[in-house]
Design an enzyme around this catalytic site. Structure first.
Site, PDB file in Angstrom:
ATOM      1  N   LEU A  40       0.867  -1.183   0.000  1.00  0.00           N
ATOM      2  CA  LEU A  40       0.000   0.000   0.000  1.00  0.00           C
ATOM      3  C   LEU A  40       0.901   1.230   0.000  1.00  0.00           C
ATOM      4  CD1 LEU A  40      -2.888  -0.615   2.591  1.00  0.00           C
ATOM      5  CD2 LEU A  40      -3.096  -0.418   0.119  1.00  0.00           C
ATOM      6  N   ASP A  41       0.590   2.220  -0.825  1.00  0.00           N
ATOM      7  CA  ASP A  41       1.352   3.466  -0.817  1.00  0.00           C
ATOM      8  C   ASP A  41       1.317   4.080   0.582  1.00  0.00           C
ATOM      9  OD1 ASP A  41       1.917   3.219  -3.501  1.00  0.00           O
ATOM     10  OD2 ASP A  41       0.281   4.532  -4.155  1.00  0.00           O
ATOM     11  N   PRO A  42       2.378   4.798   0.980  1.00  0.00           N
ATOM     12  CA  PRO A  42       2.422   5.376   2.333  1.00  0.00           C
ATOM     13  C   PRO A  42       1.199   6.197   2.715  1.00  0.00           C
ATOM     14  CG  PRO A  42       4.569   5.563   1.291  1.00  0.00           C
ATOM     15  CD  PRO A  42       3.637   5.021   0.242  1.00  0.00           C
TER      16      PRO A  42
END
Length: 314
Positions: A40-42
């Site tokens: 998951l992107d930050p």
């Protein structure tokens, strides 16, 4: 003490990478064999399944779609297709109705071609696209097929130019790209303002727990609950080993005769036995207590062939 085996589903907070969450749990459980099932992107929050112990060997057998709730901001485009990037163009959004937006969204339902963001982990000649983009290199990405199972417009704010949408999609779909393309279709550009994952494979929000804040000392009773992996593999047919002799053979890596034991096979819903095996589907191997012993497939000799064996002998 029995080693932890299963999944912890973290409600990932914004600002941390998926690997940050894995490292936190490694310290909490005191083991290195921990891994997540997909990055998951930050900036993205929500459902992050993390395999604990030998359950890491089951990650590649997970199956299912992913679901998200996100806000699409109209009226601008960014170089990353989300709010983390730089605005490269701005344009006023038009006066439109929710019905008209729903009409346009029909273009993005079902199987579509989607071009990944230039700031993505896609490989280009052995190098990640985002690394090339950071160096200012010019390149083009090839669109790929993805499936949007559901794309529901929850609300539309004419004042803010914001679309709130729910998306259920195939693995590999970029919601950032979807936001960009919807903005282009409306004619004013758009980017992903915020995103939360609500489902990954068979893991849902109700399974998730808060990421532990302190990892240097964690009392045994306070560790996140490790969920039984069985409940996340209902898409697989299963076969039960009933004798100690069979279990020893399995743990030794030997094939198990299937021909006279068809009744012990539990086939997934709406699936025929022949289909389950002719297409070389994977089989969950269990003992009488319903504990996972490994993953198998049926070979040409109509025997169950081990692919993943837990507690192997020798």
């Amino acid at each position: 003490m029995e080693k932890p085996f299963g999944f912890v589903v973290i409600d990932k907070p914004s600002g941390l990478t998926s690997h940050d969450c894995v490292n936190r749990l490694r310290k909490v459980f005191g083991i290195k064999k921990i891994g997540h099932s997909g990055t998951l992107d930050p900036a993205v929050t929500g459902v992050l399944p993390i395999a604990i112990g030998d359950a890491t060997r089951l990650i590649s057998y997970l199956q299912g779609s992913k679901a998200y709730r996100g806000i699409i901001q109209l009226g601008a485009t960014t170089n990353t297709d989300d709010m983390q990037g730089e605005i490269i163009e701005s344009k006023a959004w038009p006066l439109i109705t929710q019905n008209y937006i729903n009409y346009l969204l029909e273009n993005f339902r079902g199987e579509i071609l989607q071009k990944p963001p230039i700031f993505s982990s896609v490989h280009i000649k052995g190098e990640r696209a985002y690394k090339k983009a950071r160096k200012g290199e010019k390149f083009d990405l090839i669109p790929k097929k993805v499936t949007i199972n559901k794309l529901n417009l929850i609300s539309w704010s004419q004042d803010k130019g914001e679309l709130l949408v729910d998306v259920d999609c195939s693995t590999g779909t970029y919601i950032r790209s979807l936001a960009r393309d919807i903005g282009d279709k409306i004619g004013c550009g758009g980017y992903l303002k915020s995103l939360r994952r609500t489902k990954a494979y068979n893991f849902i929000e109700n399974h998730s727990v808060k990421l532990p804040e302190k990892s240097d000392f964690y009392p045994e009773g306070d560790k996140p609950k490790v969920l039984n992996p069985n409940i996340f593999f209902k898409h697989l047919s299963s076969f039960e080993l009933i004798s100690e002799e069979e279990i020893i053979s399995w743990r030794s890596g030997r094939k198990i005769s299937f021909q006279n034991n068809v009744k012990r096979l539990k086939v997934t819903k709406n699936n025929e036995v022949e289909d389950s095996f002719i297409h070389n589907n994977h089989i969950l191997v269990l003992n009488k207590e319903n504990k996972i012993l490994g993953i198998a497939c049926l070979d040409d000799s109509f025997a169950i062939k081990p692919k993943v064996v837990f507690n192997a002998i020798g």
